[in-house]
Write a protein that holds these residues in place. Structure first.
Motif, PDB file in Angstrom:
ATOM      1  N   LEU B  21      36.144  20.983  40.141  1.00  0.00           N
ATOM      2  CA  LEU B  21      34.866  20.855  39.949  1.00  0.00           C
ATOM      3  C   LEU B  21      34.426  21.775  38.634  1.00  0.00           C
ATOM      4  CD1 LEU B  21      33.708  22.263  43.428  1.00  0.00           C
ATOM      5  CD2 LEU B  21      33.915  19.828  42.730  1.00  0.00           C
ATOM      6  N   LYS B  22      33.558  21.104  37.926  1.00  0.00           N
ATOM      7  CA  LYS B  22      33.087  21.404  36.485  1.00  0.00           C
ATOM      8  C   LYS B  22      31.862  22.032  36.429  1.00  0.00           C
ATOM      9  CE  LYS B  22      33.882  20.345  31.828  1.00  0.00           C
ATOM     10  NZ  LYS B  22      34.155  18.988  30.895  1.00  0.00           N
ATOM     11  N   SER B  23      31.703  23.176  35.986  1.00  0.00           N
ATOM     12  CA  SER B  23      30.001  23.554  35.916  1.00  0.00           C
ATOM     13  C   SER B  23      29.685  22.799  34.348  1.00  0.00           C
ATOM     14  CB  SER B  23      30.082  24.750  35.848  1.00  0.00           C
ATOM     15  OG  SER B  23      28.705  25.262  35.050  1.00  0.00           O
ATOM     16  N   MET B  24      28.548  22.094  34.554  1.00  0.00           N
ATOM     17  CA  MET B  24      28.100  21.357  33.352  1.00  0.00           C
ATOM     18  C   MET B  24      27.317  22.480  32.476  1.00  0.00           C
ATOM     19  SD  MET B  24      29.603  18.686  33.498  1.00  0.00           S
ATOM     20  CE  MET B  24      28.942  17.684  32.366  1.00  0.00           C
ATOM     21  N   ILE B  25      26.912  23.722  33.065  1.00  0.00           N
ATOM     22  CA  ILE B  25      26.387  24.661  32.216  1.00  0.00           C
ATOM     23  C   ILE B  25      27.249  25.119  31.353  1.00  0.00           C
ATOM     24  CG2 ILE B  25      25.166  26.833  32.503  1.00  0.00           C
ATOM     25  CD1 ILE B  25      23.450  25.032  34.114  1.00  0.00           C
ATOM     26  N   ASN B  26      28.478  25.951  32.030  1.00  0.00           N
ATOM     27  CA  ASN B  26      29.322  26.380  30.709  1.00  0.00           C
ATOM     28  C   ASN B  26      30.875  25.991  30.893  1.00  0.00           C
ATOM     29  OD1 ASN B  26      29.755  27.272  33.366  1.00  0.00           O
ATOM     30  ND2 ASN B  26      29.427  29.584  33.087  1.00  0.00           N
ATOM     31  N   ASN B  27      30.787  24.631  31.214  1.00  0.00           N
ATOM     32  CA  ASN B  27      31.992  23.898  31.293  1.00  0.00           C
ATOM     33  C   ASN B  27      33.301  24.620  31.959  1.00  0.00           C
ATOM     34  OD1 ASN B  27      31.043  21.588  29.926  1.00  0.00           O
ATOM     35  ND2 ASN B  27      31.157  22.829  27.809  1.00  0.00           N
ATOM     36  N   GLU B  28      33.021  25.493  32.835  1.00  0.00           N
ATOM     37  CA  GLU B  28      34.108  26.395  33.417  1.00  0.00           C
ATOM     38  C   GLU B  28      34.698  25.242  34.729  1.00  0.00           C
ATOM     39  OE1 GLU B  28      34.285  30.530  35.539  1.00  0.00           O
ATOM     40  OE2 GLU B  28      32.651  30.384  34.214  1.00  0.00           O
ATOM     41  N   GLU B  29      35.897  25.270  34.921  1.00  0.00           N
ATOM     42  CA  GLU B  29      36.345  24.419  35.566  1.00  0.00           C
ATOM     43  C   GLU B  29      37.263  25.086  36.830  1.00  0.00           C
ATOM     44  OE1 GLU B  29      37.507  20.553  32.921  1.00  0.00           O
ATOM     45  OE2 GLU B  29      39.142  21.347  33.941  1.00  0.00           O
ATOM     46  N   PHE B  30      37.170  24.520  38.205  1.00  0.00           N
ATOM     47  CA  PHE B  30      37.591  24.965  39.516  1.00  0.00           C
ATOM     48  C   PHE B  30      38.683  24.165  40.052  1.00  0.00           C
ATOM     49  CE2 PHE B  30      33.674  27.509  38.269  1.00  0.00           C
ATOM     50  CZ  PHE B  30      34.114  28.685  38.337  1.00  0.00           C
ATOM     51  N   VAL B  31      39.597  24.281  40.348  1.00  0.00           N
ATOM     52  CA  VAL B  31      40.783  23.462  41.086  1.00  0.00           C
ATOM     53  C   VAL B  31      40.414  23.938  42.388  1.00  0.00           C
ATOM     54  CG1 VAL B  31      42.913  22.607  41.311  1.00  0.00           C
ATOM     55  CG2 VAL B  31      41.862  22.940  39.100  1.00  0.00           C
ATOM     56  N   VAL B  32      40.013  23.236  43.227  1.00  0.00           N
ATOM     57  CA  VAL B  32      39.654  23.383  44.945  1.00  0.00           C
ATOM     58  C   VAL B  32      40.611  22.391  45.775  1.00  0.00           C
ATOM     59  CG1 VAL B  32      37.887  25.053  44.674  1.00  0.00           C
ATOM     60  CG2 VAL B  32      37.515  22.415  45.048  1.00  0.00           C
ATOM     61  N   ASP B  33      41.139  22.943  46.847  1.00  0.00           N
ATOM     62  CA  ASP B  33      41.753  21.954  47.810  1.00  0.00           C
ATOM     63  C   ASP B  33      40.648  21.101  48.139  1.00  0.00           C
ATOM     64  OD1 ASP B  33      44.373  23.230  47.733  1.00  0.00           O
ATOM     65  OD2 ASP B  33      43.963  24.537  49.314  1.00  0.00           O
ATOM     66  N   GLU B  34      40.885  20.048  48.637  1.00  0.00           N
ATOM     67  CA  GLU B  34      39.965  18.726  48.752  1.00  0.00           C
ATOM     68  C   GLU B  34      39.109  19.357  50.098  1.00  0.00           C
ATOM     69  OE1 GLU B  34      41.040  14.912  50.036  1.00  0.00           O
ATOM     70  OE2 GLU B  34      39.521  14.004  48.851  1.00  0.00           O
ATOM     71  N   HIS B  35      40.092  19.504  51.117  1.00  0.00           N
ATOM     72  CA  HIS B  35      39.344  20.082  52.424  1.00  0.00           C
ATOM     73  C   HIS B  35      38.243  21.230  52.229  1.00  0.00           C
ATOM     74  CE1 HIS B  35      42.170  23.413  52.699  1.00  0.00           C
ATOM     75  NE2 HIS B  35      41.615  23.546  53.832  1.00  0.00           N
ATOM     76  N   VAL B  36      38.579  22.141  51.177  1.00  0.00           N
ATOM     77  CA  VAL B  36      37.658  23.227  50.884  1.00  0.00           C
ATOM     78  C   VAL B  36      36.175  22.661  50.236  1.00  0.00           C
ATOM     79  CG1 VAL B  36      37.262  25.055  49.536  1.00  0.00           C
ATOM     80  CG2 VAL B  36      39.229  24.952  50.619  1.00  0.00           C
ATOM     81  N   ALA B  37      36.534  21.705  49.388  1.00  0.00           N
ATOM     82  CA  ALA B  37      35.289  21.180  48.657  1.00  0.00           C
ATOM     83  C   ALA B  37      34.509  20.314  49.351  1.00  0.00           C
ATOM     84  CB  ALA B  37      35.806  20.365  47.551  1.00  0.00           C
ATOM     85  N   LEU B  38      35.301  19.648  50.397  1.00  0.00           N
ATOM     86  CA  LEU B  38      34.466  18.751  51.404  1.00  0.00           C
ATOM     87  C   LEU B  38      33.298  19.571  52.425  1.00  0.00           C
ATOM     88  CD1 LEU B  38      36.888  15.987  52.458  1.00  0.00           C
ATOM     89  CD2 LEU B  38      35.505  16.223  50.561  1.00  0.00           C
ATOM     90  N   GLN B  39      33.521  20.837  52.258  1.00  0.00           N
ATOM     91  CA  GLN B  39      32.558  21.472  52.936  1.00  0.00           C
ATOM     92  C   GLN B  39      30.983  20.978  52.518  1.00  0.00           C
ATOM     93  OE1 GLN B  39      32.822  24.831  54.810  1.00  0.00           O
ATOM     94  NE2 GLN B  39      34.844  24.066  55.244  1.00  0.00           N
ATOM     95  N   SER B  40      30.914  20.558  51.306  1.00  0.00           N
ATOM     96  CA  SER B  40      29.746  20.229  50.475  1.00  0.00           C
ATOM     97  C   SER B  40      29.509  18.651  50.950  1.00  0.00           C
ATOM     98  CB  SER B  40      29.921  20.313  49.026  1.00  0.00           C
ATOM     99  OG  SER B  40      29.150  19.333  48.573  1.00  0.00           O
ATOM    100  N   VAL B  41      28.493  18.313  51.734  1.00  0.00           N
ATOM    101  CA  VAL B  41      28.196  17.109  52.026  1.00  0.00           C
ATOM    102  C   VAL B  41      28.023  16.170  51.136  1.00  0.00           C
ATOM    103  CG1 VAL B  41      26.595  15.628  53.476  1.00  0.00           C
ATOM    104  CG2 VAL B  41      27.121  17.938  54.083  1.00  0.00           C
ATOM    105  N   THR B  42      27.668  16.771  49.727  1.00  0.00           N
ATOM    106  CA  THR B  42      27.286  15.957  48.607  1.00  0.00           C
ATOM    107  C   THR B  42      28.502  15.443  48.079  1.00  0.00           C
ATOM    108  OG1 THR B  42      25.580  17.439  48.047  1.00  0.00           O
ATOM    109  CG2 THR B  42      26.065  15.960  46.458  1.00  0.00           C
ATOM    110  N   ILE B  43      29.547  16.443  48.097  1.00  0.00           N
ATOM    111  CA  ILE B  43      30.695  16.084  47.598  1.00  0.00           C
ATOM    112  C   ILE B  43      31.581  15.152  48.281  1.00  0.00           C
ATOM    113  CG2 ILE B  43      33.102  17.035  46.994  1.00  0.00           C
ATOM    114  CD1 ILE B  43      31.832  19.295  45.614  1.00  0.00           C
ATOM    115  N   LYS B  44      31.541  15.262  49.864  1.00  0.00           N
ATOM    116  CA  LYS B  44      32.080  14.503  50.764  1.00  0.00           C
ATOM    117  C   LYS B  44      31.583  13.094  50.735  1.00  0.00           C
ATOM    118  CE  LYS B  44      33.048  14.137  55.654  1.00  0.00           C
ATOM    119  NZ  LYS B  44      32.769  12.844  55.893  1.00  0.00           N
ATOM    120  N   ASN B  45      30.300  13.050  50.202  1.00  0.00           N
ATOM    121  CA  ASN B  45      29.787  11.685  50.371  1.00  0.00           C
ATOM    122  C   ASN B  45      30.398  10.924  49.135  1.00  0.00           C
ATOM    123  OD1 ASN B  45      28.089  11.836  52.624  1.00  0.00           O
ATOM    124  ND2 ASN B  45      26.207  12.490  51.509  1.00  0.00           N
TER     125      ASN B  45
END
Lengths: 284, 166
Positions: B21-45
């Motif tokens: 996941l990359k913040s477009m505000i300050n270009n910071e990147e976060f590597v996360v396990d998919e199942h963690v990121a999928l808590q977000s319905v938006t990302i899951k979709n």
């Protein structure tokens, strides 16, 4: 203003499924230029969409805060009192005991011969004075709490025939202790010439979102006869008049004597009775 | 989708899939396990509809806020976390100033993470409930459209609620 309100509400309802998949900056979130680093520049305004402010945040506030925040602006005032907001706030309040009152205390002051009604909140603190009734020696009867409203009426509902003791005043009040508001209902129904008792029961009809008060009057046909006549009238809050109703299978008057207790569940009012079965009453 | 016995899926199953996941505000990147990121319905979709590339750009959410969101998602993706643990962890995440909370509630809404939206909204409500309405105006950037007379009249309707307030 009304259209604005409706638009906001419908936006919220459709938005609960939420925003599009496309992760592009949308107007609702404010442009980057309006963003601020949270640790600085606090004077810049936040860009929360109205539906988050109203439906996610403000519905979690105690009534006292909401009454103050009506002063924020005109939109806040009208939305805080709008039915969808009130409904959601009520749902949250019931599950969190968000606020409101824990106790209603009828108090009699001998020196002034006045009845007072006080309320105390869930968190304790000083009691709040809600109502004063003059010339009443008996505590007002207070109904069960129904979604934060109570119905109260003077005396114990039983009327006496000696002129000295007769309660000519059968005033009925609907009280919202959380908002410290009291409305006196018009009492334009006819008190029969030989009244036996006058009772009031509070009900809520969810399909129409209407609160109703059922008035029951039992009267003897004459001062010597034992036979009783019961009359029923319904008052819908928000209207200004009572209307008589004629139930299909009216209960025995004797079984209801002295029973003022009632509870409204699933749109029906249940009234305590000396008969074996309880009387249930649909509030329509 | 998980039940489809395709070779491709089986092959990728053993190693943990991650998303960036990359913040477009300050270009910071976060590597996360998919199942963690999928808590977000938006990302899951996005993932479900194959719209997600290796790096998912997240507009309007700063790295600071995204870190909090990911912390929340990690906690709630942990199946061994007790209800009590989660409550404590949530309380820690929302122990922030009001402006950070507003950013966080926006992020939770945008990413459609119901639990985070609720816990943040509740914290904001708790933070503002004892504030004067003038401060609340400022926090939410609301313009006062009352005339002084109108404002006094609205206030007078429930004057008792203003006891101890300016």
């Amino acid at each position: 203003m009304r259209e604005q309100k409706l638009a906001l509400i419908s936006r919220n309802q459709s938005a609960k499924g939420h925003f599009q998949i496309a992760m592009e900056p949308s107007k609702g979130y404010g442009s980057d230029a309006r963003r601020r680093n949270s640790s600085e520049a606090k004077n810049l305004t936040a860009t929360l969409p109205d539906e988050i402010i109203f439906f996610d945040i403000l519905t979690r506030l105690p009534v006292t805060s909401l009454l103050r925040f009506r002063s924020v602006c005109k939109l806040w005032r009208s939305l805080i009192c709008s039915p969808p907001f009130v409904e959601l706030h009520l749902t949250r309040s019931l599950s969190h005991q968000l606020d409101g009152f824990a106790l209603l205390l009828p108090v009699y002051d001998h020196s002034s011969a006045k009845q007072h009604l006080l309320s105390v909140s869930h968190w304790g603190g000083p009691a709040t004075h809600l109502l004063t009734l003059a010339d009443s020696t008996e505590h007002p009867h207070v109904s069960e709490n129904l979604n934060g409203l109570v119905c109260l009426h003077r005396g114990n509902g039983i009327t006496y025939q000696s002129a000295k003791n007769s309660h000519s005043d059968h005033s009925v009040y609907i009280c919202n202790p959380g908002r410290r508001e009291i409305v006196k209902l018009p009492a334009n129904f006819q008190i029969p010439s030989f009244p036996f008792y006058v009772h009031h029961h509070l009900g809520f009809e969810s399909s129409r979102n209407e609160y109703k008060v059922l008035n029951m009057r039992v009267a003897k046909i004459s001062s010597t006869e034992r036979k009783c006549l019961i009359k029923y009238e319904i008052f819908t809050l928000g209207t200004d008049s009572w209307r008589e109703i004629f139930p299909d299978s009216p209960p025995e008057a004797g079984g209801l004597f002295g029973h003022q207790e009632s509870v409204c569940v699933n749109d029906a009012i249940y009234i305590g009775s000396y008969q074996k079965s309880e009387l249930s009453w649909h509030s329509t | 989708m998980a039940s489809a016995p395709e070779n491709e899926k089986n092959a990728s199953a053993p190693e943990k899939k991650t998303l960036t996941l990359k913040s477009m505000i300050n270009n910071e990147e976060f590597v996360v396990d998919e199942h963690v990121a999928l808590q977000s319905v938006t990302i899951k979709n996005m993932v479900d509809s194959d719209c997600a590339g290796d790096v998912i750009p997240v507009p309007t959410i700063s790295g600071e806020i995204l870190a909090l969101v990911i912390e929340y998602c990690k906690n709630h993706a942990n199946p061994s976390a007790s209800e009590d643990d989660l409550k404590k962890a949530d309380a820690g995440i929302v122990a922030k100033d009001i402006y950070t909370l507003i950013d966080l509630v926006l992020a939770a809404n945008f990413l459609d993470i119901k639990g985070l939206l609720e816990v943040t909204s509740q914290k904001i409500a708790d933070s503002i409930k004892d504030l004067p309405h003038q401060d609340v105006r400022e926090i939410f950037g609301v313009e006062n459209d009352y005339t002084p007379e109108e404002e006094a009249a609205v206030r007078a309707e429930h004057d008792w609620a203003f006891e101890g307030f300016p």
